[in-house]
Design an enzyme around this catalytic site. Structure first.
Site, PDB file in Angstrom:
ATOM      1  N   LYS A 141       0.880  -1.181   0.000  1.00 30.96           N
ATOM      2  CA  LYS A 141       0.000   0.000   0.000  1.00 30.96           C
ATOM      3  C   LYS A 141       0.903   1.212   0.000  1.00 30.96           C
ATOM      4  CE  LYS A 141      -2.287   1.791   3.608  1.00 30.96           C
ATOM      5  NZ  LYS A 141      -3.351   2.033   4.600  1.00 30.96           N
ATOM      6  N   HIS A 153     -12.068  11.315  11.369  1.00 31.79           N
ATOM      7  CA  HIS A 153     -12.570  10.489  10.258  1.00 31.79           C
ATOM      8  C   HIS A 153     -12.713   9.012  10.642  1.00 31.79           C
ATOM      9  CE1 HIS A 153     -13.035   9.071   6.170  1.00 31.79           C
ATOM     10  NE2 HIS A 153     -11.997   8.271   6.330  1.00 31.79           N
ATOM     11  N   GLN A 154     -11.682   8.465  11.309  1.00 32.62           N
ATOM     12  CA  GLN A 154     -11.678   7.034  11.623  1.00 32.62           C
ATOM     13  C   GLN A 154     -12.693   6.643  12.692  1.00 32.62           C
ATOM     14  OE1 GLN A 154      -9.526   4.433  10.697  1.00 32.62           O
ATOM     15  NE2 GLN A 154      -8.390   5.632   9.201  1.00 32.62           N
ATOM     16  N   MET A 200      -5.548   2.868  18.953  1.00 28.35           N
ATOM     17  CA  MET A 200      -5.459   2.736  17.489  1.00 28.35           C
ATOM     18  C   MET A 200      -4.800   3.933  16.808  1.00 28.35           C
ATOM     19  SD  MET A 200      -6.709  -0.212  17.296  1.00 28.35           S
ATOM     20  CE  MET A 200      -6.586  -0.344  15.521  1.00 28.35           C
ATOM     21  N   GLY A 201      -4.584   5.019  17.541  1.00 25.81           N
ATOM     22  CA  GLY A 201      -4.095   6.237  16.878  1.00 25.81           C
ATOM     23  C   GLY A 201      -2.594   6.298  16.704  1.00 25.81           C
ATOM     24  N   ASP A 215       0.642   5.436  15.423  1.00 28.00           N
ATOM     25  CA  ASP A 215       1.227   4.651  14.341  1.00 28.00           C
ATOM     26  C   ASP A 215       2.555   5.252  13.873  1.00 28.00           C
ATOM     27  OD1 ASP A 215       0.235   6.928  13.233  1.00 28.00           O
ATOM     28  OD2 ASP A 215      -1.030   5.967  11.740  1.00 28.00           O
TER      29      ASP A 215
HETATM   30  P1  NAD Z   1      -8.457  12.931  11.857  1.00 26.31           P
HETATM   31  O1  NAD Z   1      -7.452  13.971  11.479  1.00 26.31           O
HETATM   32  O2  NAD Z   1      -9.732  12.865  11.117  1.00 26.31           O
HETATM   33  O3  NAD Z   1      -8.819  13.102  13.423  1.00 26.31           O
HETATM   34  C1  NAD Z   1      -7.812  13.346  14.372  1.00 26.31           C
HETATM   35  C2  NAD Z   1      -8.345  13.117  15.767  1.00 26.31           C
HETATM   36  O4  NAD Z   1      -7.304  13.410  16.712  1.00 26.31           O
HETATM   37  C3  NAD Z   1      -9.504  14.053  16.126  1.00 26.31           C
HETATM   38  O5  NAD Z   1     -10.334  13.386  17.055  1.00 26.31           O
HETATM   39  C4  NAD Z   1      -8.792  15.214  16.790  1.00 26.31           C
HETATM   40  O6  NAD Z   1      -9.629  15.979  17.643  1.00 26.31           O
HETATM   41  C5  NAD Z   1      -7.735  14.458  17.579  1.00 26.31           C
HETATM   42  N1  NAD Z   1      -6.593  15.297  17.918  1.00 26.31           N
HETATM   43  C6  NAD Z   1      -5.921  16.153  17.113  1.00 26.31           C
HETATM   44  N2  NAD Z   1      -4.917  16.742  17.805  1.00 26.31           N
HETATM   45  C7  NAD Z   1      -4.961  16.230  19.062  1.00 26.31           C
HETATM   46  C8  NAD Z   1      -4.185  16.441  20.232  1.00 26.31           C
HETATM   47  N3  NAD Z   1      -3.172  17.287  20.234  1.00 26.31           N
HETATM   48  N4  NAD Z   1      -4.501  15.732  21.332  1.00 26.31           N
HETATM   49  C9  NAD Z   1      -5.543  14.856  21.331  1.00 26.31           C
HETATM   50  N5  NAD Z   1      -6.311  14.619  20.253  1.00 26.31           N
HETATM   51  C10 NAD Z   1      -6.017  15.301  19.133  1.00 26.31           C
HETATM   52  O7  NAD Z   1      -7.675  11.554  11.829  1.00 26.31           O
HETATM   53  P2  NAD Z   1      -8.251  10.075  11.654  1.00 26.31           P
HETATM   54  O8  NAD Z   1      -8.235   9.730  10.216  1.00 26.31           O
HETATM   55  O9  NAD Z   1      -9.489   9.924  12.449  1.00 26.31           O
HETATM   56  O10 NAD Z   1      -7.063   9.226  12.317  1.00 26.31           O
HETATM   57  C11 NAD Z   1      -6.848   9.296  13.723  1.00 26.31           C
HETATM   58  C12 NAD Z   1      -5.476   8.748  14.051  1.00 26.31           C
HETATM   59  O11 NAD Z   1      -5.404   7.372  13.692  1.00 26.31           O
HETATM   60  C13 NAD Z   1      -4.333   9.423  13.299  1.00 26.31           C
HETATM   61  O12 NAD Z   1      -3.279   9.633  14.213  1.00 26.31           O
HETATM   62  C14 NAD Z   1      -3.926   8.411  12.248  1.00 26.31           C
HETATM   63  O13 NAD Z   1      -2.578   8.529  11.879  1.00 26.31           O
HETATM   64  C15 NAD Z   1      -4.192   7.123  13.004  1.00 26.31           C
HETATM   65  N6  NAD Z   1      -4.380   5.944  12.147  1.00 26.31           N
HETATM   66  C16 NAD Z   1      -3.940   4.748  12.620  1.00 26.31           C
HETATM   67  C17 NAD Z   1      -4.099   3.611  11.856  1.00 26.31           C
HETATM   68  C18 NAD Z   1      -3.633   2.284  12.382  1.00 26.31           C
HETATM   69  O14 NAD Z   1      -3.645   1.312  11.633  1.00 26.31           O
HETATM   70  N7  NAD Z   1      -3.285   2.187  13.637  1.00 26.31           N
HETATM   71  C19 NAD Z   1      -4.717   3.685  10.595  1.00 26.31           C
HETATM   72  C20 NAD Z   1      -5.196   4.907  10.154  1.00 26.31           C
HETATM   73  C21 NAD Z   1      -5.032   6.042  10.956  1.00 26.31           C
END
Ligand code: NAD
Length: 334
Positions: A80, A150-151, A232-233, A235
């Protein structure tokens, strides 16, 4: 004399499943099955991920990279590729962009080109759902959501397919985004309550953190006994969602131990000497029955979902099958 290379003349059909078709083909249940089977194959040693590449390219403020792997059991080989383009929203595009390329494991010829944006959300939600299915208490009633980006909606939907939750509680760093959680809970027929973080931990039986935070959002002593936490966040190196002491208190599971200790949530607890790599159990081993999962109702379990390339290959291969069956795949000679 070498045999002539027929690559240029032998017909090779490449299947294309564009981003616009994925939503009509793939659902959370198919993603769950594909990801669960992948984690099990990883634990058996049938599937492995190659080192992840992620670089700031010095253009458009973009982060570009690729995740790759091979699943011998499913014969899924590919990568990917994509990343994060922060200026995309202003162009009406999603900031996260990715595409999956699948290769024929017998010949190395390209087999398929698949849109990866929606699949990324589905496979990430499937990973936490697999952890909930295998590690959370069966009588879990309250789901706690930390993060409303988004997630988060995908995460909530996939989690609610695994346990009979009767309520969702949520907190987000940017409170103005909480309506996404409320709307998704409504769609699932569940009441939603916006709460402070300590209250979220006091109520929730299962907690999902899905943020881009770089600091601990939840403290170890807030989490009640018996909770399952899916982080999950985190990464990337430097990201963090929970107090490292929570990992010392919990039984820790992950998709890929090598990623967990370097770029996952466990990076901080390991760096601080609170846990060791050997303390982290691959969830695939629990699925395969070669490692214990939850052993008591009081135990705190924590899944460090770092996101592996094999998950992407698994859901992409599934969607190619579905597209071919539904007559939705474009096939072009290549
Ligand atoms: P997004 O940008 O749509 O949302 C970001 C989220 O983080 C929001 O809830 C926002 O309010 C919060 N946020 C932003 N800054 C913050 C801070 N300083 N402290 C606390 N919260 C904060 O992103 P998304 O697409 O929902 O993805 C969320 C996270 O998941 C991202 O970090 C992304 O990299 C990660 N992710 C992980 C995987 C995995 O496989 N583990 C896959 C995809 C995305």
């Amino acid at each position: 004399m070498n045999a002539p290379d027929k690559t240029a003349t032998a017909a090779n059909m490449v299947t294309i499943v564009p981003e616009s078709e994925i939503g009509g083909l793939m659902d959370a249940a198919s993603a769950f099955d594909a990801v669960e089977a992948t984690f099990a194959a990883m634990a058996r040693g049938d599937a492995y991920n190659f080192p992840v590449i992620r670089e700031a390219i010095g253009h458009a403020d973009a982060l570009y990279g690729f995740k790759s792997g091979f699943d011998k059991a499913a014969l899924a080989l590919g990568l990917k590729s994509g990343g994060y383009w922060p200026g995309n929203e202003a162009r009406g595009l999603t900031n996260h962009q990715s595409t999956v390329i699948l290769f024929d494991a017998d010949t190395g010829r390209v087999k398929a080109l698949v849109g990866g944006n929606l699949l990324t959300a589905l496979r990430t939600a499937a990973a936490s759902a697999v952890s909930i299915a295998h590690l959370s208490r069966k009588d879990s009633k309250v789901l706690g959501m930390v993060g409303a980006g988004h997630q988060s909606a995908f995460q909530m939907r996939a989690a609610c397919a695994q346990r009979d939750f009767d309520k969702v509680v949520g907190w987000n760093y940017h409170p103005e985004m909480l309506s996404r959680l409320e709307d998704t809970a409504k769609e699932l027929g569940l009441p939603f309550e916006a709460v402070e973080r300590e209250d979220l931990c006091a109520q929730a039986d299962v907690i999902i953190t899905i943020t881009s935070s770089h600091d601990a959002q939840l403290m170890a002593d807030w989490v009640k006994p018996g909770t399952h936490v899916a982080c999950m966040g985190t990464d990337t190196k430097g990201k963090q969602e929970v107090d490292p002491a929570l990992l010392a208190r919990a039984s820790v599971f992950t998709d890929e131990v090598a990623q967990s200790v370097t770029l996952g949530e466990a990076q901080h607890a390991v760096a601080q000497g609170l846990i060791k790599e050997a303390d982290i159990t691959p969830i695939g081993a629990v699925i395969e029955g070669t490692a214990k999962g939850r052993t008591s109702d009081d135990q705190v379990t924590l899944f460090d979902g770092t996101g592996v390339g094999l998950q992407d290959l698994a859901v992409a291969a599934k969607v190619v099958d579905l597209a071919l069956k539904a007559g939705k795949a474009q096939q072009v000679p290549f």
